[in-house]
Motif scaffolding. Sequence first.
Motif, PDB file in Angstrom:
ATOM      1  N   VAL A 197     -32.630 -34.144 -29.320  1.00 15.46           N
ATOM      2  CA  VAL A 197     -33.134 -33.449 -30.419  1.00 15.46           C
ATOM      3  C   VAL A 197     -32.485 -31.998 -30.596  1.00 15.46           C
ATOM      4  CG1 VAL A 197     -34.843 -31.990 -28.796  1.00 15.46           C
ATOM      5  CG2 VAL A 197     -35.563 -32.395 -31.332  1.00 15.46           C
ATOM      6  N   HIS A 198     -32.020 -31.384 -29.501  1.00 15.40           N
ATOM      7  CA  HIS A 198     -31.182 -29.939 -29.673  1.00 15.40           C
ATOM      8  C   HIS A 198     -30.089 -30.394 -30.486  1.00 15.40           C
ATOM      9  CE1 HIS A 198     -28.191 -27.078 -28.673  1.00 15.40           C
ATOM     10  NE2 HIS A 198     -29.182 -26.161 -28.583  1.00 15.40           N
ATOM     11  N   TYR A 199     -29.446 -31.557 -30.359  1.00 10.87           N
ATOM     12  CA  TYR A 199     -28.081 -31.989 -30.973  1.00 10.87           C
ATOM     13  C   TYR A 199     -28.317 -32.271 -32.330  1.00 10.87           C
ATOM     14  CZ  TYR A 199     -23.934 -34.877 -31.881  1.00 10.87           C
ATOM     15  OH  TYR A 199     -22.909 -35.510 -32.459  1.00 10.87           O
ATOM     16  N   VAL A 200     -29.256 -32.853 -32.920  1.00 13.37           N
ATOM     17  CA  VAL A 200     -29.613 -32.882 -34.368  1.00 13.37           C
ATOM     18  C   VAL A 200     -29.912 -31.751 -34.946  1.00 13.37           C
ATOM     19  CG1 VAL A 200     -31.206 -34.166 -35.769  1.00 13.37           C
ATOM     20  CG2 VAL A 200     -30.302 -35.479 -33.931  1.00 13.37           C
ATOM     21  N   GLN A 201     -31.094 -30.797 -34.236  1.00 15.84           N
ATOM     22  CA  GLN A 201     -31.495 -29.852 -34.756  1.00 15.84           C
ATOM     23  C   GLN A 201     -30.267 -28.584 -34.760  1.00 15.84           C
ATOM     24  OE1 GLN A 201     -34.802 -28.944 -31.945  1.00 15.84           O
ATOM     25  NE2 GLN A 201     -36.182 -29.113 -33.670  1.00 15.84           N
ATOM     26  N   GLU A 222     -28.894 -39.025 -35.129  1.00 14.95           N
ATOM     27  CA  GLU A 222     -27.903 -38.591 -34.133  1.00 14.95           C
ATOM     28  C   GLU A 222     -26.613 -38.865 -34.459  1.00 14.95           C
ATOM     29  OE1 GLU A 222     -29.380 -40.263 -30.501  1.00 14.95           O
ATOM     30  OE2 GLU A 222     -31.368 -39.371 -30.828  1.00 14.95           O
ATOM     31  N   GLU A 223     -26.282 -40.426 -35.265  1.00 14.83           N
ATOM     32  CA  GLU A 223     -25.125 -40.793 -35.999  1.00 14.83           C
ATOM     33  C   GLU A 223     -24.508 -39.807 -36.803  1.00 14.83           C
ATOM     34  OE1 GLU A 223     -25.484 -45.099 -36.657  1.00 14.83           O
ATOM     35  OE2 GLU A 223     -25.873 -45.312 -34.658  1.00 14.83           O
ATOM     36  N   LEU A 224     -25.688 -39.454 -37.823  1.00 16.02           N
ATOM     37  CA  LEU A 224     -25.345 -38.438 -38.781  1.00 16.02           C
ATOM     38  C   LEU A 224     -24.946 -37.275 -38.552  1.00 16.02           C
ATOM     39  CD1 LEU A 224     -25.340 -38.220 -41.947  1.00 16.02           C
ATOM     40  CD2 LEU A 224     -27.702 -37.179 -41.876  1.00 16.02           C
ATOM     41  N   THR A 265     -38.199 -37.214 -28.457  1.00 16.20           N
ATOM     42  CA  THR A 265     -37.870 -38.180 -27.502  1.00 16.20           C
ATOM     43  C   THR A 265     -38.773 -39.177 -27.352  1.00 16.20           C
ATOM     44  OG1 THR A 265     -37.129 -36.192 -26.248  1.00 16.20           O
ATOM     45  CG2 THR A 265     -37.329 -38.033 -24.973  1.00 16.20           C
ATOM     46  N   LEU A 266     -40.026 -39.044 -27.477  1.00 14.68           N
ATOM     47  CA  LEU A 266     -41.019 -40.212 -27.430  1.00 14.68           C
ATOM     48  C   LEU A 266     -40.726 -41.279 -28.606  1.00 14.68           C
ATOM     49  CD1 LEU A 266     -44.153 -38.139 -26.303  1.00 14.68           C
ATOM     50  CD2 LEU A 266     -42.779 -40.022 -24.986  1.00 14.68           C
ATOM     51  N   SER A 267     -40.043 -40.679 -29.701  1.00 11.71           N
ATOM     52  CA  SER A 267     -39.869 -41.378 -30.913  1.00 11.71           C
ATOM     53  C   SER A 267     -38.521 -42.411 -30.962  1.00 11.71           C
ATOM     54  CB  SER A 267     -40.228 -40.821 -32.040  1.00 11.71           C
ATOM     55  OG  SER A 267     -41.548 -40.420 -32.308  1.00 11.71           O
ATOM     56  N   ARG A 268     -37.534 -41.787 -30.072  1.00 16.79           N
ATOM     57  CA  ARG A 268     -36.146 -42.401 -30.196  1.00 16.79           C
ATOM     58  C   ARG A 268     -35.930 -43.572 -29.320  1.00 16.79           C
ATOM     59  NH1 ARG A 268     -32.071 -41.566 -26.655  1.00 16.79           N
ATOM     60  NH2 ARG A 268     -30.565 -41.307 -28.293  1.00 16.79           N
ATOM     61  N   THR A 319     -34.932 -29.371 -21.645  1.00 19.10           N
ATOM     62  CA  THR A 319     -35.115 -27.791 -21.975  1.00 19.10           C
ATOM     63  C   THR A 319     -33.433 -27.091 -22.018  1.00 19.10           C
ATOM     64  OG1 THR A 319     -35.454 -27.528 -19.685  1.00 19.10           O
ATOM     65  CG2 THR A 319     -37.459 -27.656 -20.815  1.00 19.10           C
ATOM     66  N   SER A 320     -32.752 -27.950 -22.039  1.00 21.02           N
ATOM     67  CA  SER A 320     -31.379 -27.586 -21.965  1.00 21.02           C
ATOM     68  C   SER A 320     -30.638 -27.584 -23.250  1.00 21.02           C
ATOM     69  CB  SER A 320     -30.552 -28.649 -21.033  1.00 21.02           C
ATOM     70  OG  SER A 320     -30.086 -29.728 -21.882  1.00 21.02           O
ATOM     71  N   THR A 321     -29.591 -26.872 -23.377  1.00 17.53           N
ATOM     72  CA  THR A 321     -28.844 -26.975 -24.772  1.00 17.53           C
ATOM     73  C   THR A 321     -27.680 -27.864 -24.631  1.00 17.53           C
ATOM     74  OG1 THR A 321     -27.625 -25.138 -24.006  1.00 17.53           O
ATOM     75  CG2 THR A 321     -29.690 -24.559 -25.348  1.00 17.53           C
ATOM     76  N   SER A 322     -27.744 -28.805 -23.750  1.00 15.19           N
ATOM     77  CA  SER A 322     -26.474 -29.934 -23.844  1.00 15.19           C
ATOM     78  C   SER A 322     -26.590 -30.907 -24.899  1.00 15.19           C
ATOM     79  CB  SER A 322     -26.557 -30.433 -22.466  1.00 15.19           C
ATOM     80  OG  SER A 322     -27.478 -31.478 -22.253  1.00 15.19           O
ATOM     81  N   ASN A 323     -25.514 -31.536 -24.975  1.00 16.47           N
ATOM     82  CA  ASN A 323     -25.651 -32.761 -26.011  1.00 16.47           C
ATOM     83  C   ASN A 323     -26.544 -33.814 -25.549  1.00 16.47           C
ATOM     84  OD1 ASN A 323     -24.135 -31.370 -27.807  1.00 16.47           O
ATOM     85  ND2 ASN A 323     -22.207 -32.440 -27.443  1.00 16.47           N
ATOM     86  N   GLU A 324     -26.815 -34.075 -24.204  1.00 17.00           N
ATOM     87  CA  GLU A 324     -27.593 -34.894 -23.625  1.00 17.00           C
ATOM     88  C   GLU A 324     -29.098 -34.584 -24.190  1.00 17.00           C
ATOM     89  OE1 GLU A 324     -27.241 -36.142 -19.207  1.00 17.00           O
ATOM     90  OE2 GLU A 324     -26.330 -34.177 -19.290  1.00 17.00           O
ATOM     91  N   ASN A 325     -29.497 -33.619 -24.834  1.00 20.55           N
ATOM     92  CA  ASN A 325     -30.859 -33.195 -25.208  1.00 20.55           C
ATOM     93  C   ASN A 325     -30.569 -33.648 -26.848  1.00 20.55           C
ATOM     94  OD1 ASN A 325     -33.177 -32.123 -26.282  1.00 20.55           O
ATOM     95  ND2 ASN A 325     -32.959 -30.194 -25.535  1.00 20.55           N
TER      96      ASN A 325
END
Length: 553
Positions: A426-430, A497-499, A400-403, A418-424
């Motif tokens: 890093v979670h979306y990419v991972q 994120e686009e990928l 998040t600090l790098s994006r 700390t959520s599993t939503s698409n707003e997170n």
Amino acid sequence: MTPAELSQAVQSAISAVVEAGDLSVAVPETVTVERPKNRDHGDYATNVALQLAKAAGRPPRQVAELVAARLRELPGVAKVDVAGPGFLNVTFDAATQGELARSIVAAGPVYGHNDAFAGQRINLEFVSANPTGPIHIGGVRWAAVGDSLGRILRASGADVSTEYYINDAGVQISKFGGSLYASANKQPVPEDGYVGEYINDIADRILAENEGILDLPEAEQRELFRSEGLRLMVGEIQKSMEEFGVHFDTWFSEASLHESGAVEKAVERLRAQGHVFELDGATWLRTTDFGDDKDRVLIKADGENTYFASDAAYYLNKRDRGNEINVYMLGADHHGYVNRLKAIAACAGDDPSHNIEVLIGQFVKMLRDGEEVRMSKRAGNIITIDDVVEWIGVDAARYTLSRSSTDSTITLDIDVLTSTSNENHVHYVQYAHSRMCSIQRNAAGLGFDKGSAEDFKPELLSEEAENELLGALGEFPRIVAKSGELRQPHHVARYLEELAGSYHRFNDKCRVLPLGDDEVTDLNRARLWLVEATKTVIANGLALLGVSAPERM
């Protein structure tokens, strides 16, 4: 064919046209090819004909037609159109486009590496917070960005060294030692001293490691608390950095500049360049000759060296160590340093537009339950790196600090991160990476894998969603080079994120695994190649940001 390979093919086509006498122009050193937003415009487009037209003395479309004729002869090129005023739109056949998956899998962890900065020696200095307390949230941002930038530049061919400048000389270190002395002796905190649990913790450690210290004369006590406190605080900072995934090649002591005589030698070197003068008993550097708003004092009238003299000596030391480009990453309250640091380079006879760069990072806020978090349990009135890691974890913090561009203020929302939503993000990419791993595990459970490279049939990857995903994968090396050039790792994060989005669209429209009792086909295996290629790029991109690529979530 990758974008880089197409760029070279266009260069070769131009060379062929020039050698045939059809054009009289200098062949460009680089040709930019881009993925068009409108897929009707082909797989890649370039405006090189428009750039060459004036020098060639020909209309851009005529130049484009000459180059297009050569490109149409290349194997794997389905068609080349000349559009608008002279754009070249290139379309590959499915097999050529699909071959990219095989190339990515073969390259593995080095896919995306490039030679954009080959031969450059770059020094990155970041964080460099005073060793008088834990790293605060502003320093955490540069820890994430600086370390990621180092990884990106290395992947782009640069010889990179990372550095932390320890400000271990001057008044603040004395105040830090005085605060520890006061804590150990149960005295009130001195005026402008340091407070927080960490001061008591360090004072207690010094007492435990130095039996009888309180029996020493006050002057000896103060010096011991200063030196031992500095050692322990630097150790704490080093530990926090390593736990955050940040390794510095060099921890450089400011005090060493004074102890070695480097400051005095720097003043004399600058004097020999003709930019040092005396006024009112003080020694000055004429930085106004090079864009600074005022000249700067190097040595005060009482003979004391200034912080600016240390800055000058430190820059010269970096250059003496062979660092061609020196990047300083400073906090939001350091805008005034930009011109003065560049003026030092100019006064030293260097090119301030090349040999020195000063980046300014903006502020960071943290939210919890919609309210800004301002306090640390341990450090009192600041949020520390250890707080950030405790609340959201290393991966979420670093990503998040790098994006976001360092030019913009950033907010870390603990609830989102700390959520599993698409707003997170890093979670979306991972999660996309873990889904690919899951597909591979499920394929193995069905008794098949992608097969050998010799059996791969790239021509089967002909669906629009497959083409979109392949095109996105081909952009990765360019994105890495661009991030390094702009000194902004957020381009890698946004690309990932686009990928991930392109992968999810592919997964929705193109079934990878056979349905029910259907037989495994060459198409299933070809799509597994594409899954493996995408997983490779996601993992490589996350690695550049110092973020893990989990196989299960």
